[in-house]
Motif scaffolding. Structure first.
Motif, short mmCIF file in Angstrom:
data_model
loop_
_atom_site.label_atom_id
_atom_site.label_comp_id
_atom_site.label_asym_id
_atom_site.label_seq_id
_atom_site.Cartn_x
_atom_site.Cartn_y
_atom_site.Cartn_z
N ASP A 124 0.85 -1.20 0.00
CA ASP A 124 0.00 0.00 0.00
C ASP A 124 0.88 1.24 0.00
N ASN A 126 2.17 4.59 1.12
CA ASN A 126 2.20 5.18 2.46
C ASN A 126 1.88 4.17 3.55
N GLY A 127 2.05 2.88 3.27
CA GLY A 127 1.84 1.86 4.29
C GLY A 127 2.96 1.85 5.31
N ALA A 128 2.66 1.27 6.48
CA ALA A 128 3.66 1.14 7.53
C ALA A 128 4.60 -0.02 7.18
N LYS A 167 5.60 -2.96 3.08
CA LYS A 167 4.84 -1.82 3.57
C LYS A 167 3.37 -2.05 3.26
N LYS A 169 -0.96 -1.35 4.91
CA LYS A 169 -1.89 -0.77 5.87
C LYS A 169 -2.74 -1.88 6.47
N LYS A 170 -2.95 -1.79 7.78
CA LYS A 170 -3.82 -2.77 8.43
C LYS A 170 -5.28 -2.49 8.07
N ASP A 210 6.56 -4.67 13.84
CA ASP A 210 6.31 -3.36 13.23
C ASP A 210 7.60 -2.56 13.18
#
Length: 337
Positions: A124, A126-128, A167, A169-170, A210
Motif C-alpha cells: 500500500d 504510504n503503508g507502515a 509496507k 496498511k492494516k 512493526d
C-alpha cells in the motif's frame, strides 16, 4: 510404476450446503489386492517422473528435483508442489541465515545490517513498514493481500531462515504456501535413518514486527491451515475426511526400503487462495508443534534467533496441518488487524 492401477468405478456425491464437496469412491486393483478409497482426493501410486533436476544446489544439501505424476482420474500433478521458485517475477526473500551461500549470521542485527532496502515490497502506498522473520522446513512462498513478497531461497536443505520486509496498511492478510520437499518424488520420502523411503516432516514458524520492533503477530493455532498433498500412504483406509478436514493421523509413518507401492493423495488448490477476500472460514485451524517435534534445537538457522522466535513474552509456535509428517503441501492464512 511397479503396481499398475485400474480405475473401476467413480461415484460422485455432492453434499448440500454453502460449500459443496465432491466425494469420490474409487476402487483400485493392484496385482496383490483390491482397495477402496472414499474421499475427495485424486490418487497416485508409485514414483513420479522427474521433469526438472537440481533447481537449487547446495554443497551439503539434498537434491532438489521436481516431478510429475498422473492420478487414477487422469489428472497430472507436479510434486512436491507447483511453485514459483523459477519465476523471476516472484522475489526471493533476503537471508536471515543461509549457510549454502555463506550467510552465517549470528544475530538478526547482523543480518539486518546487510539488508538491501530496495528489497522492501510496497503493498500500500504510504503503508507502515513490517518485518517478517521466517523459518520453514522446507520451503515457503509468502503473499500479503495477494501480492508476492518473498519466497525461500533454499527449497530443501541445508536449513535456512529468511527476512521479508513490506509496507502495508492494516488490516492485511498473510497467505503462504508451505512445502515439505522430497527426494523420492511422488511419495513424500527421502533416504534417512537406515530406510531408503523415510517420510519427511514439515513445520513453519514466523514472527511479524512493526517498525518499532514490536511483535504484532506470531504463528499459532489462530492461523488457518489446509493440506493439499499427503504422502506416503500405505493403506488408503487410514485416511478420512470430515467436511474440509483431511485426516491422516491414523496412517503408518514407518516408511521402508521400497516405496513403489506407496499411495499419495492430491487436492487441487482453490483459485485465489492467496487473496484477501478468499473464504477460509471452513478450513481447519493450524496445528501447533514444539521445537523438539520439528527438530530445530541443533539448527543454527533457528537457534541463532531464539530471541525472536522464542520470545519470552510472545513465543511463536511451529504450525502445519494436522499431520506434520505426511502432509507435504500446506496453505496457511492469517489476517492481522
Amino acid at each position: 510404476m511397479k503396481n499398475s492401477l485400474t480405475l473401476l468405478t467413480i461415484l460422485l456425491i455432492f453434499s448440500c450446503g454453502k460449500n459443496k464437496t465432491k466425494t469420490t469412491e474409487t476402487e483400485l486393483t493392484s496385482s496383490q489386492e483390491t482397495v477402496t478409497y472414499k474421499g475427495t482426493a485424486s490418487i497416485t501410486q508409485g514414483i513420479a517422473s522427474t521433469i526438472a533436476e537440481n533447481i537449487y544446489t547446495c554443497e551439503r544439501g539434498r537434491k532438489t528435483d521436481i516431478g510429475e505424476i498422473t492420478s487414477t482420474d487422469g489428472k497430472k500433478w507436479t510434486v512436491p508442489s507447483l511453485t514459483n521458485y523459477t519465476n523471476t517475477d516472484f522475489p526471493f526473500a533476503p537471508d536471515l541465515f543461509n549457510s549454502c551461500e555463506g550467510k552465517n549470521y549470528a544475530t538478526s542485527e547482523e543480518a539486518l545490517s546487510d539488508y538491501d532496502d530496495s528489497k522492501i515490497i510496497e503493498i500500500d502506498e504510504n503503508g507502515a513498514l513490517f518485518t517478517a522473520y521466517i523459518f520453514a522446513d522446507n520451503y515457503f512462498e509468502m503473499f500479503v493481500n495477494g501480492i508476492p513478497v518473498g519466497k525461500d531461497k533454499v527449497p530443501f536443505t541445508e536449513f535456512n531462515a529468511s527476512i521479508v520486509k513490506f509496507k502495508a496498511k492494516k488490516p492485511f492478510t498473510i497467505a503462504m504456501k508451505l512445502v515439505d520437499w522430497e527426494e523420492h518424488l511422488g511419495v513424500g520420502c527421502e533416504p534417512n535413518r537406515g530406510k531408503s523411503f523415510h517420510a519427511g516432516d514439515g513445520g513453519m514458524v514466523a514472527v511479524i514486527k512493526d517498525d518499532q520492533n514490536n511483535i504484532i503477530a506470531t504463528t499459532n493455532e489462530g492461523w488457518k491451515a489446509q493440506t493439499f498433498y499427503t504422502a506416503p500412504v500405505t493403506d488408503l483406509d487410514c485416511v478420512s475426511e470430515d467436511g474440509t478436514y483431511r485426516y491422516s493421523q491414523n496412517c503408518n509413518t514407518d516408511g521402508g526400503q521400497d516405496g513403489s507401492s506407496f499411495y499419495a493423495l492430491h487436492w487441487e488448490l482453490p483459485n485465489y487462495w492467496m487473496k484477501t477476500n478468499f473464504d477460509d472460514a471452513n478450513w481447519p485451524n493450524a496445528t501447533t508443534y514444539t521445537n523438539q517435534t520439528i527438530g530445530v534445537d541443533n539448527k543454527p538457522a533457528y537457534t541463532n534467533f531464539t530471541s525472536i522466535f522464542d520470545n519470552s513474552e510472545n513465543d511463536a509456535k511451529f504450525i502445519w496441518s494436522t499431520n506434520v509428517v505426511l502432509d507435504n503441501e500446506v496453505i496457511v492464512r492469517y489476517t492481522i488487524k
